[in-house]
Motif scaffolding. Structure first.
Motif, mmCIF file in Angstrom:
data_model
loop_
_atom_site.group_PDB
_atom_site.id
_atom_site.type_symbol
_atom_site.label_atom_id
_atom_site.label_comp_id
_atom_site.label_asym_id
_atom_site.label_seq_id
_atom_site.Cartn_x
_atom_site.Cartn_y
_atom_site.Cartn_z
ATOM 1 N N LEU A 1 0.886 -1.244 -0.069
ATOM 2 C CA LEU A 1 -0.095 0.028 0.044
ATOM 3 C C LEU A 1 1.004 1.352 -0.021
ATOM 4 O O LEU A 1 0.671 2.224 -0.753
ATOM 5 C CB LEU A 1 -0.885 -0.088 1.275
ATOM 6 N N GLU B 1 -5.702 -0.189 -3.119
ATOM 7 C CA GLU B 1 -6.599 -1.182 -2.420
ATOM 8 C C GLU B 1 -7.530 -2.060 -3.158
ATOM 9 O O GLU B 1 -7.513 -3.266 -3.095
ATOM 10 C CB GLU B 1 -7.281 -0.396 -1.232
ATOM 11 N N THR C 1 -5.713 -6.236 3.965
ATOM 12 C CA THR C 1 -5.940 -4.933 3.500
ATOM 13 C C THR C 1 -7.061 -4.204 4.561
ATOM 14 O O THR C 1 -6.768 -3.219 5.157
ATOM 15 C CB THR C 1 -6.188 -4.810 2.073
#
Length: 304
Positions: free
Chosen positions: A216, A222, A236
């Motif tokens: 990330l 995402e 995530t």
């Protein structure tokens, strides 16, 4: 041309068996895993590169997350590597759990590259999820690849590929002069469920959360990670604060167990469609039995 194939559900020990047989029979391993192709997705995909030692491996780390690696690219790369391995006098060992990738080689799928039309994609993106899925199912009534339904991008790409395939009338092709021996690892369901839980706990301890944080931070969106598999999807959500650590691990282990059941269903379908799989009892001596079968396979002119 003789090709060894090792398959089984997630956490069944495919890599370990493939490495053992590669050491014994002078082989090189081709990964049939739809996520291990991506660079940077190491712990969550279980690449376990240390296990390979000096054994050459292929089709791992050949794309970046978000590149849209697909079945067509896998088949192209795999069919290019196999004769190269044979030219070196070594045994190609195709090992993995992605049923569609395995079938594309075993059953000689003829695949057509599907072009991207930005205007058409924009129209599809404007449709609600249920209509997108309905369009895909109209093109492919027997939808076995459930990952096509996981995200809108995957569904749209599947529609593009289905349309390209429908308009292609060229005959199916097979791997030239290929003789396959397919070995499968089978665990009793309750034991496999425990192996899945233990492996997930180990991966979390080894830094899977930190791996997602790094991806990330490096700019991987995402939504891209969401499509990179169950581990990346749930971790995530934990990293972003929408799941607690406990909920992340609980939901994830359940989802992976369900995924393993779908893999087993896929392998049974492969058998019904004519792929002969020699199942090894993983709780006994699968490596010893595998060595005997491979030895007979290589010594004979036909499949044992």
């Amino acid at each position: 041309m003789k090709i060894l194939v090792i398959l089984g559900p997630t956490a069944s020990g495919k890599t370990r068996l493939a490495v053992r047989l590669a050491q014994r029979f002078d082989g090189e391993i081709l990964s049939a895993d739809s996520r291990q192709v991506y660079r940077g997705l190491d712990i969550g995909t279980g690449k376990d590169l240390d296990e390979y030692g000096a054994i050459p491996y292929h089709l791992i780390d050949v794309a970046d997350p978000g590149d849209g690696f697909n079945l067509f690219r896998f088949q192209q790369l795999c069919l290019a590597r196999i004769p190269e391995i044979r030219a070196r006098g070594r045994l190609p060992i195709l090992a993995g759990g992605t049923g569609l990738y395995l079938e594309s080689i075993l059953r000689g799928y003829r695949l057509t590259p599907a072009r991207v039309d930005p205007r058409q994609r924009a129209e599809w993106h404007a449709l609600p999820d249920d209509e997108l899925i309905a369009r895909l199912l109209a093109l492919k009534p027997e939808q076995h690849n459930t990952t096509d339904l996981e995200t809108r991008d995957r569904t749209i790409r599947a529609i593009e590929i289905a349309l390209a395939s429908r308009n292609d009338t060229a005959p199916v092709v097979t791997t030239p002069e290929a003789d396959f021996l397919v070995l499968g690892l089978r665990w009793e369901r309750s034991v496999l469920r425990e192996r899945i839980a233990e492996r997930l706990h180990r991966r979390l301890q080894e830094g899977m959360i930190e791996e997602v944080e790094g991806l990330l931070a490096a700019g991987v969106p995402e939504e891209t990670l969401d499509g990179m598999g169950l581990e990346y999807r749930f971790v995530t959500r934990f990293v972003r604060g929408t799941l607690t650590r406990e909920a992340c691990e609980t939901h994830l282990v359940q989802a992976i167990r369900q995924f393993a059941k779908r893999q087993e269903t896929w392998f049974r379908r492969m058998e019904r469609q004519g792929v002969r799989i020699h199942w090894l009892d993983a709780t006994a001596d699968p490596e010893g039995e595998a060595e005997e079968r491979v030895g007979s396979f290589l010594a004979s002119g036909v499949r044992p």
